[in-house]
Write a protein that holds these residues in place. Structure first.
Motif, PDB file in Angstrom:
ATOM      1  N   GLU A  69      25.216  -3.936 -41.386  1.00 51.77           N
ATOM      2  CA  GLU A  69      24.705  -2.833 -42.243  1.00 51.77           C
ATOM      3  C   GLU A  69      25.139  -2.917 -43.536  1.00 51.77           C
ATOM      4  O   GLU A  69      24.352  -2.448 -44.105  1.00 51.77           O
ATOM      5  N   LYS A  70      26.170  -3.604 -43.995  1.00 50.49           N
ATOM      6  CA  LYS A  70      26.606  -3.794 -45.473  1.00 50.49           C
ATOM      7  C   LYS A  70      25.885  -4.873 -45.979  1.00 50.49           C
ATOM      8  O   LYS A  70      26.173  -5.029 -47.308  1.00 50.49           O
ATOM      9  N   GLY A  71      25.127  -5.812 -45.282  1.00 51.15           N
ATOM     10  CA  GLY A  71      24.619  -6.896 -45.995  1.00 51.15           C
ATOM     11  C   GLY A  71      25.376  -8.115 -45.965  1.00 51.15           C
ATOM     12  O   GLY A  71      25.014  -9.038 -46.740  1.00 51.15           O
ATOM     13  N   ALA A  72      26.548  -8.103 -45.286  1.00 50.53           N
ATOM     14  CA  ALA A  72      27.475  -9.159 -45.419  1.00 50.53           C
ATOM     15  C   ALA A  72      27.039 -10.413 -44.457  1.00 50.53           C
ATOM     16  O   ALA A  72      27.530 -11.614 -45.001  1.00 50.53           O
ATOM     17  N   VAL A  73      26.695 -10.219 -43.653  1.00 54.34           N
ATOM     18  CA  VAL A  73      26.094 -11.049 -42.456  1.00 54.34           C
ATOM     19  C   VAL A  73      24.810 -10.860 -42.040  1.00 54.34           C
ATOM     20  O   VAL A  73      24.258  -9.704 -42.061  1.00 54.34           O
ATOM     21  N   LYS A  74      24.104 -11.839 -41.496  1.00 56.60           N
ATOM     22  CA  LYS A  74      22.793 -11.643 -40.748  1.00 56.60           C
ATOM     23  C   LYS A  74      22.680 -12.661 -39.530  1.00 56.60           C
ATOM     24  O   LYS A  74      23.363 -13.468 -39.614  1.00 56.60           O
ATOM     25  N   GLU A  75      21.973 -12.165 -38.621  1.00 56.87           N
ATOM     26  CA  GLU A  75      21.608 -12.795 -37.582  1.00 56.87           C
ATOM     27  C   GLU A  75      20.354 -13.755 -37.733  1.00 56.87           C
ATOM     28  O   GLU A  75      19.324 -13.089 -38.097  1.00 56.87           O
ATOM     29  N   GLU A  76      20.478 -14.887 -37.257  1.00 60.66           N
ATOM     30  CA  GLU A  76      19.285 -15.910 -37.289  1.00 60.66           C
ATOM     31  C   GLU A  76      19.185 -16.586 -36.068  1.00 60.66           C
ATOM     32  O   GLU A  76      20.203 -17.238 -35.714  1.00 60.66           O
ATOM     33  N   ASN A  77      18.368 -16.660 -35.217  1.00 58.57           N
ATOM     34  CA  ASN A  77      18.059 -17.359 -33.998  1.00 58.57           C
ATOM     35  C   ASN A  77      19.380 -17.125 -33.215  1.00 58.57           C
ATOM     36  O   ASN A  77      19.796 -18.432 -32.575  1.00 58.57           O
ATOM     37  N   GLY A  78      19.909 -16.288 -32.969  1.00 61.83           N
ATOM     38  CA  GLY A  78      20.936 -16.046 -31.967  1.00 61.83           C
ATOM     39  C   GLY A  78      22.326 -16.284 -32.755  1.00 61.83           C
ATOM     40  O   GLY A  78      23.314 -16.169 -31.835  1.00 61.83           O
ATOM     41  N   LYS A  79      22.325 -16.616 -33.941  1.00 68.18           N
ATOM     42  CA  LYS A  79      23.759 -17.143 -34.525  1.00 68.18           C
ATOM     43  C   LYS A  79      23.853 -16.178 -35.610  1.00 68.18           C
ATOM     44  O   LYS A  79      22.704 -15.786 -36.339  1.00 68.18           O
ATOM     45  N   PHE A  80      24.993 -16.046 -36.199  1.00 64.88           N
ATOM     46  CA  PHE A  80      25.408 -15.174 -37.268  1.00 64.88           C
ATOM     47  C   PHE A  80      25.495 -16.051 -38.519  1.00 64.88           C
ATOM     48  O   PHE A  80      26.477 -17.009 -38.345  1.00 64.88           O
ATOM     49  N   VAL A  81      25.188 -15.566 -39.593  1.00 65.41           N
ATOM     50  CA  VAL A  81      25.513 -16.284 -40.698  1.00 65.41           C
ATOM     51  C   VAL A  81      25.881 -15.512 -41.855  1.00 65.41           C
ATOM     52  O   VAL A  81      25.524 -14.190 -41.737  1.00 65.41           O
ATOM     53  N   ILE A  82      26.545 -15.743 -42.885  1.00 63.83           N
ATOM     54  CA  ILE A  82      27.076 -15.131 -43.815  1.00 63.83           C
ATOM     55  C   ILE A  82      25.956 -15.094 -45.038  1.00 63.83           C
ATOM     56  O   ILE A  82      25.324 -16.242 -45.039  1.00 63.83           O
ATOM     57  N   THR A  83      26.109 -13.957 -45.753  1.00 66.07           N
ATOM     58  CA  THR A  83      25.133 -13.961 -46.722  1.00 66.07           C
ATOM     59  C   THR A  83      25.774 -14.210 -48.008  1.00 66.07           C
ATOM     60  O   THR A  83      27.183 -14.397 -48.012  1.00 66.07           O
ATOM     61  N   ASP A  84      24.787 -14.142 -49.130  1.00 65.64           N
ATOM     62  CA  ASP A  84      25.736 -14.380 -50.350  1.00 65.64           C
ATOM     63  C   ASP A  84      26.788 -13.242 -50.821  1.00 65.64           C
ATOM     64  O   ASP A  84      27.799 -13.445 -51.149  1.00 65.64           O
ATOM     65  N   ASP A  85      26.325 -11.889 -50.254  1.00 66.48           N
ATOM     66  CA  ASP A  85      27.227 -10.834 -50.577  1.00 66.48           C
ATOM     67  C   ASP A  85      28.526 -11.021 -49.765  1.00 66.48           C
ATOM     68  O   ASP A  85      29.746 -10.767 -49.935  1.00 66.48           O
ATOM     69  N   GLY A  86      28.510 -11.494 -48.374  1.00 64.48           N
ATOM     70  CA  GLY A  86      29.542 -11.742 -47.753  1.00 64.48           C
ATOM     71  C   GLY A  86      30.353 -12.970 -48.317  1.00 64.48           C
ATOM     72  O   GLY A  86      31.600 -12.879 -48.410  1.00 64.48           O
ATOM     73  N   LEU A  87      29.691 -14.009 -48.848  1.00 67.71           N
ATOM     74  CA  LEU A  87      30.388 -15.034 -49.512  1.00 67.71           C
ATOM     75  C   LEU A  87      31.363 -14.431 -50.620  1.00 67.71           C
ATOM     76  O   LEU A  87      32.345 -14.752 -51.016  1.00 67.71           O
ATOM     77  N   GLU A  88      30.900 -13.592 -51.530  1.00 66.84           N
ATOM     78  CA  GLU A  88      31.221 -12.961 -52.671  1.00 66.84           C
ATOM     79  C   GLU A  88      32.610 -12.269 -52.091  1.00 66.84           C
ATOM     80  O   GLU A  88      33.789 -12.058 -52.900  1.00 66.84           O
ATOM     81  N   ALA A  89      32.357 -11.254 -50.962  1.00 68.44           N
ATOM     82  CA  ALA A  89      33.530 -10.454 -50.369  1.00 68.44           C
ATOM     83  C   ALA A  89      34.684 -11.716 -50.163  1.00 68.44           C
ATOM     84  O   ALA A  89      35.912 -11.290 -50.227  1.00 68.44           O
ATOM     85  N   VAL A  90      34.335 -12.886 -49.445  1.00 68.53           N
ATOM     86  CA  VAL A  90      35.514 -13.541 -48.968  1.00 68.53           C
ATOM     87  C   VAL A  90      36.135 -14.180 -50.277  1.00 68.53           C
ATOM     88  O   VAL A  90      37.436 -14.436 -50.053  1.00 68.53           O
ATOM     89  N   LYS A  91      35.459 -14.430 -51.358  1.00 68.73           N
ATOM     90  CA  LYS A  91      36.137 -14.920 -52.333  1.00 68.73           C
ATOM     91  C   LYS A  91      37.109 -13.897 -52.972  1.00 68.73           C
ATOM     92  O   LYS A  91      38.188 -14.336 -53.675  1.00 68.73           O
ATOM     93  N   LYS A  92      37.033 -12.570 -52.613  1.00 72.04           N
ATOM     94  CA  LYS A  92      38.153 -11.682 -53.003  1.00 72.04           C
ATOM     95  C   LYS A  92      39.146 -11.577 -52.128  1.00 72.04           C
ATOM     96  O   LYS A  92      40.145 -10.781 -52.313  1.00 72.04           O
ATOM     97  N   ILE A  93      39.152 -12.258 -50.857  1.00 70.51           N
ATOM     98  CA  ILE A  93      40.124 -12.069 -50.065  1.00 70.51           C
ATOM     99  C   ILE A  93      41.500 -12.840 -50.131  1.00 70.51           C
ATOM    100  O   ILE A  93      41.255 -13.778 -50.781  1.00 70.51           O
TER     101      ILE A  93
END
Length: 76
Positions: free
Chosen positions: A52-76
């Motif tokens: 819902e926040k755009g950090a992950v998305k589902e593709e072909n039954g698997k989840f992948v991290i989006t660019d926004d999600g990768l930016e969030a991971v950098k701040k962890i």
């Protein structure tokens, strides 16, 4: 527990899910549950909230991290 705490930082569970997904590149809910040691219902809730926040998305039954999600991971 919502994915984002009142101070707008990611919850600890969400951080762990995002970090695991960034390491795995793509994963099913079961794979993320194994990687994080969370139960599948918790993974499902966190993935839904992160999607819902755009950090992950589902593709072909698997989840992948989006660019926004990768930016969030950098701040962890």
């Amino acid at each position: 527990m919502p994915c984002l705490e009142p101070d707008k930082n990611l919850s600890e569970e969400a951080k762990k899910v995002l970090k695991a997904l960034s390491e795995l590149k793509s994963a099913t809910k079961t794979e993320l549950a194994e990687k994080t040691s969370f139960d599948t219902p918790l993974i499902s809730r966190k993935l839904r909230e992160l999607a819902e926040k755009g950090a992950v998305k589902e593709e072909n039954g698997k989840f992948v991290i989006t660019d926004d999600g990768l930016e969030a991971v950098k701040k962890i």
